[in-house]
Design a protein around this motif. Sequence first.
Motif, PDB file in Angstrom:
ATOM      1  N   VAL A 175       0.790  -0.976   0.022  1.00  0.00           N
ATOM      2  CA  VAL A 175      -0.106   0.370   0.166  1.00  0.00           C
ATOM      3  C   VAL A 175       1.047   1.547   0.137  1.00  0.00           C
ATOM      4  O   VAL A 175       1.833   1.310   0.983  1.00  0.00           O
ATOM      5  CB  VAL A 175      -0.732  -0.018   0.991  1.00  0.00           C
ATOM      6  CG1 VAL A 175      -1.725   1.383   0.825  1.00  0.00           C
ATOM      7  CG2 VAL A 175      -1.802  -1.267   1.357  1.00  0.00           C
ATOM      8  N   ARG A 211       1.042   5.217   0.504  1.00  0.00           N
ATOM      9  CA  ARG A 211       0.458   6.080   0.481  1.00  0.00           C
ATOM     10  C   ARG A 211       0.992   7.736   0.265  1.00  0.00           C
ATOM     11  O   ARG A 211       2.102   8.538  -0.027  1.00  0.00           O
ATOM     12  CB  ARG A 211      -0.129   6.354   2.244  1.00  0.00           C
ATOM     13  CG  ARG A 211      -0.610   4.961   2.547  1.00  0.00           C
ATOM     14  CD  ARG A 211      -0.921   4.944   4.310  1.00  0.00           C
ATOM     15  NE  ARG A 211      -1.723   4.310   4.259  1.00  0.00           N
ATOM     16  CZ  ARG A 211      -1.832   2.882   4.282  1.00  0.00           C
ATOM     17  NH1 ARG A 211      -0.242   2.341   4.506  1.00  0.00           N
ATOM     18  NH2 ARG A 211      -2.869   1.338   5.276  1.00  0.00           N
ATOM     19  N   LEU A 270       1.303  10.810  -4.854  1.00  0.00           N
ATOM     20  CA  LEU A 270       1.182   9.383  -4.742  1.00  0.00           C
ATOM     21  C   LEU A 270       1.438   8.409  -6.376  1.00  0.00           C
ATOM     22  O   LEU A 270       1.205   7.093  -5.808  1.00  0.00           O
ATOM     23  CB  LEU A 270      -0.875   9.205  -4.696  1.00  0.00           C
ATOM     24  CG  LEU A 270      -1.560   7.814  -5.148  1.00  0.00           C
ATOM     25  CD1 LEU A 270      -0.633   7.393  -3.236  1.00  0.00           C
ATOM     26  CD2 LEU A 270      -2.567   7.787  -4.655  1.00  0.00           C
ATOM     27  N   HIS A 294      -6.184  12.067   1.682  1.00  0.00           N
ATOM     28  CA  HIS A 294      -5.621  11.318   2.014  1.00  0.00           C
ATOM     29  C   HIS A 294      -5.352  10.658   0.624  1.00  0.00           C
ATOM     30  O   HIS A 294      -6.415   9.396  -0.302  1.00  0.00           O
ATOM     31  CB  HIS A 294      -5.396  10.516   2.661  1.00  0.00           C
ATOM     32  CG  HIS A 294      -5.578  10.943   3.944  1.00  0.00           C
ATOM     33  ND1 HIS A 294      -5.131  11.390   5.166  1.00  0.00           N
ATOM     34  CD2 HIS A 294      -7.002  12.079   4.518  1.00  0.00           C
ATOM     35  CE1 HIS A 294      -4.765  12.544   6.039  1.00  0.00           C
ATOM     36  NE2 HIS A 294      -5.539  12.387   6.233  1.00  0.00           N
ATOM     37  N   ALA A 305      -4.586   6.680  -1.942  1.00  0.00           N
ATOM     38  CA  ALA A 305      -3.171   5.786  -1.157  1.00  0.00           C
ATOM     39  C   ALA A 305      -3.812   4.728  -2.556  1.00  0.00           C
ATOM     40  O   ALA A 305      -4.541   3.995  -3.607  1.00  0.00           O
ATOM     41  CB  ALA A 305      -4.622   4.618   0.116  1.00  0.00           C
ATOM     42  N   ARG A 351      -3.394   0.180  -3.826  1.00  0.00           N
ATOM     43  CA  ARG A 351      -2.747  -0.811  -3.096  1.00  0.00           C
ATOM     44  C   ARG A 351      -2.930  -1.875  -4.344  1.00  0.00           C
ATOM     45  O   ARG A 351      -3.089  -2.204  -5.256  1.00  0.00           O
ATOM     46  CB  ARG A 351      -4.155  -1.419  -2.119  1.00  0.00           C
ATOM     47  CG  ARG A 351      -3.776  -3.139  -2.544  1.00  0.00           C
ATOM     48  CD  ARG A 351      -5.666  -3.585  -1.345  1.00  0.00           C
ATOM     49  NE  ARG A 351      -5.254  -2.677  -0.278  1.00  0.00           N
ATOM     50  CZ  ARG A 351      -5.639  -2.793   0.922  1.00  0.00           C
ATOM     51  NH1 ARG A 351      -4.463  -3.105   1.483  1.00  0.00           N
ATOM     52  NH2 ARG A 351      -5.550  -1.876   2.411  1.00  0.00           N
TER      53      ARG A 351
END
Length: 224
Positions: free
Chosen positions: A29, A31, A44, A88, A90, A92
């Motif tokens: 992951v 971030r 990101l 935020h 993220a 994966r």
Amino acid sequence: MAERAEPLVRVRGEATLEVEPEIARLTVVVRAQDKNRRRTLERLTERQRSCRRLIDRYEEAVEDVGTSAVVITPELREGRAERVRAYHGAVRLRVTVRDFTVLGELVSRLADEEPVTVEGPSWELRPGSDAYRRAAEQAVQAALARARTYAGALGAEITGLVEIADTGLSHDTIHPPPVPFAFTAAVPGAAPESAPPPLDLEPHPIQVHASVEATFTLAPPQAL
């Protein structure tokens, strides 16, 4: 006069094999966070690319890499007004590794990247693993041996197969406890550190189970 039907015997055959895993799966992951949505996306994207470049160095050892989820979440300030405090982000990644000799090194290097979480490994078999075939064959042989035992106890013999059905074929995937490795970004201006030591990751054997049910015809026992 109606002909007497042949007697039947119904049995279950089971087999369990303990085999070495064929692949290891990692969840990585990446971030990023910023007050500005665009800068969050840019950070990101750059960190994801950096992570992919690192994984690509192990091209021969890595079987597959895929993106399983992307999340961008606004963090709202407390109060009535819906003001955003920060964004935020993220990404994966699912990484499938076939060469376990470099797995510990790969995990250590991934965990040493900027805000990255690594979870795994999950020890697994490939969907078309030969272990499934071998377990199924042994389960059939176990069913046949049991039927012959019953027939022998009656002084009879097996004359034919009426039906056979697969009642279960599975394997126990070894999932580690959720203890992720989380590292934050390096402090600007700090001296670069050497590569982290590789982790010692030992594969766990996997149990493959197979179960079948079979019905056989018997020659009429002479003793009955």
